[in-house]
Design an enzyme around this catalytic site. Sequence first.
Site, PDB file in Angstrom:
ATOM      1  N   ARG A  91       0.896  -1.175   0.000  1.00  0.00           N
ATOM      2  CA  ARG A  91       0.000   0.000   0.000  1.00  0.00           C
ATOM      3  C   ARG A  91       0.923   1.210   0.000  1.00  0.00           C
ATOM      4  NH1 ARG A  91      -5.488   1.238   3.263  1.00  0.00           N
ATOM      5  NH2 ARG A  91      -6.152  -0.135   1.579  1.00  0.00           N
ATOM      6  N   HIS A 108      -7.104   0.989  -6.692  1.00  0.00           N
ATOM      7  CA  HIS A 108      -7.323   0.069  -5.569  1.00  0.00           C
ATOM      8  C   HIS A 108      -7.987  -1.200  -6.121  1.00  0.00           C
ATOM      9  CE1 HIS A 108      -7.712  -1.370  -1.611  1.00  0.00           C
ATOM     10  NE2 HIS A 108      -8.621  -0.560  -1.109  1.00  0.00           N
ATOM     11  N   GLN A 156      -9.928  -3.887  -3.949  1.00  0.00           N
ATOM     12  CA  GLN A 156     -11.254  -3.463  -3.497  1.00  0.00           C
ATOM     13  C   GLN A 156     -12.324  -3.787  -4.537  1.00  0.00           C
ATOM     14  OE1 GLN A 156     -12.117  -1.922  -0.433  1.00  0.00           O
ATOM     15  NE2 GLN A 156     -14.124  -2.529  -1.201  1.00  0.00           N
ATOM     16  N   ASP A 197     -17.410   6.929  -2.005  1.00  0.00           N
ATOM     17  CA  ASP A 197     -16.199   6.791  -1.195  1.00  0.00           C
ATOM     18  C   ASP A 197     -15.968   8.131  -0.508  1.00  0.00           C
ATOM     19  OD1 ASP A 197     -13.812   5.881  -0.091  1.00  0.00           O
ATOM     20  OD2 ASP A 197     -12.666   5.994  -1.956  1.00  0.00           O
ATOM     21  N   CYS A 253     -16.351   1.315   0.011  1.00  0.00           N
ATOM     22  CA  CYS A 253     -15.182   0.500   0.375  1.00  0.00           C
ATOM     23  C   CYS A 253     -14.845   0.609   1.847  1.00  0.00           C
ATOM     24  CB  CYS A 253     -14.002   0.887  -0.493  1.00  0.00           C
ATOM     25  SG  CYS A 253     -13.403   2.575  -0.219  1.00  0.00           S
ATOM     26  N   ARG A 279     -13.583  -8.785   1.083  1.00  0.00           N
ATOM     27  CA  ARG A 279     -12.156  -8.507   0.875  1.00  0.00           C
ATOM     28  C   ARG A 279     -11.332  -9.769   1.158  1.00  0.00           C
ATOM     29  NH1 ARG A 279     -10.116  -3.359   0.979  1.00  0.00           N
ATOM     30  NH2 ARG A 279      -8.216  -4.432   0.328  1.00  0.00           N
TER      31      ARG A 279
HETATM   32  N1   CP Z   1     -11.293  -0.399   1.933  1.00  0.00           N
HETATM   33  C1   CP Z   1     -10.034  -0.452   2.405  1.00  0.00           C
HETATM   34  O1   CP Z   1      -9.062  -0.640   1.666  1.00  0.00           O
HETATM   35  O2   CP Z   1      -9.953  -0.338   3.753  1.00  0.00           O
HETATM   36  P1   CP Z   1      -8.611  -0.136   4.608  1.00  0.00           P
HETATM   37  O3   CP Z   1      -8.076   1.222   4.265  1.00  0.00           O
HETATM   38  O4   CP Z   1      -9.081  -0.245   6.027  1.00  0.00           O
HETATM   39  O5   CP Z   1      -7.630  -1.214   4.238  1.00  0.00           O
HETATM   40  N1  NVA Z   2     -10.056   6.545  -1.542  1.00  0.00           N
HETATM   41  C1  NVA Z   2      -9.692   6.133  -0.209  1.00  0.00           C
HETATM   42  C2  NVA Z   2      -9.877   4.660  -0.065  1.00  0.00           C
HETATM   43  C3  NVA Z   2      -9.550   4.110   1.294  1.00  0.00           C
HETATM   44  C4  NVA Z   2      -9.689   2.627   1.363  1.00  0.00           C
HETATM   45  C5  NVA Z   2      -8.262   6.545   0.080  1.00  0.00           C
HETATM   46  O1  NVA Z   2      -7.411   6.391  -0.801  1.00  0.00           O
HETATM   47  O2  NVA Z   2      -7.995   7.030   1.177  1.00  0.00           O
END
Ligand code: CP
Ligand code: NVA
Length: 311
Positions: free
Chosen positions: A111, A138, A141, A229, A268, A296
């Site tokens: 990440r 992502h 997701q 989101d 998400c 997930r």
């Molecule tokens: N939706 C998602 O990726 O959640 P987290 O940021 O908690 O991993």
């Molecule tokens: N769009 C959000 C998704 C979190 C899972 C972010 O990048 O923070």
Amino acid sequence: MIPDVRHFLDISSLSTEELRAILDEAHARKAARLDWPKAKRDEDAPLDGYALAMIFQKNSTRTRVSFEIGMHQLGGTSIVLNANDTQLGRGETVEDTARVLSRMVDAVMIRANSHQDVVDFSAASDVPVINGLTDLSHPCQIIADIVTIEERMGDIAGKTIAWLGDGNNVCTSFVHAAEKLDFKLRIATPAAYAARGQEIAAAKAASADVEVGTDARAAIAGADVVVTDTWVSMGDTDKDARMAAFPPFSVNEQMMQLASKDALFLHCLPAHRGEEVTDAVMDGPQSGVWDEAENRIHAQKAVLLWCLGKL
Ligand code: CP
Ligand code: NVA
């Protein structure tokens, strides 16, 4: 990129057959362990002896736990690294980190703040690299989202998905999926926060049924699935401007009434209740967000199996 290593960086890089195989595997693995204790291994434990390292440059709840428990269910083991606690935080390059981890584990999930870092890491890695969220996309997701849609309403083909709010990383992965599967995607965002033009152009060139606009009510009208989101993603620095721009895109009960009668609501998570979605929608009968979060795990397992040549 090392040839023959199956990295999972974006859905746009998969063939439709590979994406379908991942989705089908997620559905099947979920069905095979209904009501089992969460840490019981799957009967076949196909990743017995395999190790996954996870590197986080940003916060996570779902991604971390779903990969960790998913890897365990598959018979493997996992190691979680906060990037700042590693030598990455002191300037060791992503390429050298990739070379080292390739000798120690069988797959790496990252990440990252910068998508380019994940691309660079994968180019130097001898083992599969999985995008666990970047500023660009992502993909993990969206595998879970499609699983959730399909378990509620069957094959996603022919369904209309409305995306309301920010044209962000999660939105981009929906656009990538629309290139591969036959669903309609209607995206409504403020003009200043539109979905990435390059991705929309690529999707259209691939004959995806994607429409972009700024009218939330037009996008949601008659939709089978409504997705939103956060208005402020991790790394966004223009919070005040965003909070001013996004309120017309909030998914509330009045907005949901414009969608099809039994439309599914997805997010998400984490959600900012009272901003992009109201409590009544999050906690209401049309919400699929808790199934989506659980999925997930099943999605991550299928991605791991594809990466490691088990699908
Ligand atoms: N939706 C998602 O990726 O959640 P987290 O940021 O908690 O991993
Ligand atoms: N769009 C959000 C998704 C979190 C899972 C972010 O990048 O923070």
